[in-house]
Design an enzyme around this catalytic site. Sequence first.
Site, PDB file in Angstrom:
ATOM      1  CG  ASP A  78       6.668  -4.677  -9.848  1.00 10.95           C
ATOM      2  OD1 ASP A  78       5.994  -5.539  -9.265  1.00 10.95           O
ATOM      3  OD2 ASP A  78       6.176  -3.636 -10.309  1.00 10.95           O
ATOM      4  CB  CYS A 118       7.960  -3.419  -3.058  1.00  7.99           C
ATOM      5  SG  CYS A 118       9.640  -3.456  -2.344  1.00  7.99           S
ATOM      6  CE  LYS A 130       2.530  -2.355  -9.679  1.00  7.58           C
ATOM      7  NZ  LYS A 130       3.924  -2.639  -9.388  1.00  7.58           N
ATOM      8  CB  SER A 154       9.978  -0.090 -14.517  1.00 10.11           C
ATOM      9  OG  SER A 154      10.677   0.102 -13.307  1.00 10.11           O
TER      10      SER A 154
END
Length: 552
Positions: free
Chosen positions: A78, A119, A121, A468
Amino acid sequence: MRSDRVKKGLERAPHRSLFKAMGYTDEEIERPLIGIVNAKNEIIPGHIHLDNVVKAVKEGVRLAGGTPIEFPAIGVCDGIAMGHVGMHYSLATRELIADSTEAMVMAHGFDALVMVPNCDKIVPGMLMAAGRLNLPTIVVSGGAMLAGKVGDKNISLSNVFEAVGSVKAGKMTEGELCQYENNACPSCGSCSGMFTANSMNCLTEVLGLGLPGNGTIPAVYSERIRLAKKAGMAIMELFEMDLRPRDLMTEKSFENALTVDMALGCSTNSMLHLPAIANEVGITMELEKANDISSRTPNLCKLSPAGHHHIEDLYEAGGVQAVMAELAKKDLLHLDCPTVTGKTVCENIKNVTNLNNQVIRNIENPYSETGGIAILKGNLAPLGCVVKRSAVAPEMLEHRGPARVFNSEEDVNAAILGGKIKKGDVVIIRYEGPKGGPGMREMLAPTSALAGMGLDKDVALITDGRFSGATRGASIGHVSPEAAEGGPIGLVQEGDTIFIDINKGKIILEVDDNELDHRRKSFEPLPCKINQGYLARYAKLVTSANTGAVLK
């Protein structure tokens, strides 16, 4: 065994010959076949070391009498995808990860699974697959990155994003920014704050699919390798017990996850992922449930970006289990929920103590009596929206200001960095939802720029996209319905007054109903920004953020 379909009997001689082509012996083929879902790649710091974690898992499986068989999963970083077209793809990969895991497992007849993600997803995508497949499964993540250091200050990735805004505002030199760039991410692992990756790894423990320590043991510690070996051994016990994800991920365990989420102050993205995971096991998780649980759950931790502590500090204080032990003092958890240890939550936390009440506040002395996340509703978001209340400055918990309207993240970034956003403004960023984005981009750049400029205590941001886990300030996301589906956020005009009351759960567009009806009659949502490839298909199938942005 489930794997008998690919290996047992006269008619499976061709199948066995293919196993032997890969070097498997008769003895290995006869044992339970344990699928190891490995998200290792060379583009995510949280994943670059997963080959070592997977090696340890395989050793544990073999020690306990199984045959480990590895296959891959994709992943998007991301941070690297942030702020450009790449972020359109991040959330959308969650479904690809779940679907591809399902395809591999159904095609090859595995008996049980060990999932090795780390991480944003990738963790929820694998948990969705675990619920869908309902085979004995255990998740062991790659662990958290250590905090960086500049001078005597501990920092993380979010500080680098904020430093960009500070340079633009003349509050920091480019040389100082370079120091942050070179020191913020000192090791492999998921970024060191309570961002989305670490939020979901911690909640995996609470859901019962991760061993104690899964969420907080740093990536570079030898204890992470030992945990992986234990996970490999534990999966064989789960296989013998036939203990499956739907036995573990129950309504009670999801309530526990929401409770710990509120105590930790997790990423708002958990409000996308928990409903999506619940959906896979046949449970509907309404956003209102989060507010109900938040109203009675104290916020015990302020981890980066909400405070100056990092995941390694939480680990040293006793980790997720210590947070659960504090919550249990006021009967806030269902202690009878089973877990992959073969024990209940009550048994897991029996001898756990809080080792640092500066990192994990005692239940009698919380940061606040209510939880870290709040769900807001009103005529601007009839189906709800989400804010990380624990990361909002007290003076912004209630705010009224003029709308500054933008139809993309790029437009708002240019306005912020160009000095066009002023104190008191309410920035509207629309057409960034699951359909309108498409892909519901995280918007760390605008929130970080505002924080770096010192405006995070003066400006609110509202979007049908998302923020985020590294975001702080009055950043309100997941506005539902989104603009692309005709939601009221699409009707907002420059200068409209917007009122926000986070503690009371209100978000109001202060425009007369007759005027809104007039605007609605002539309103046409903007077309989807991407009209080919996977994202075009995704946009046609994805549901609203308030349902977890799952595919129909």
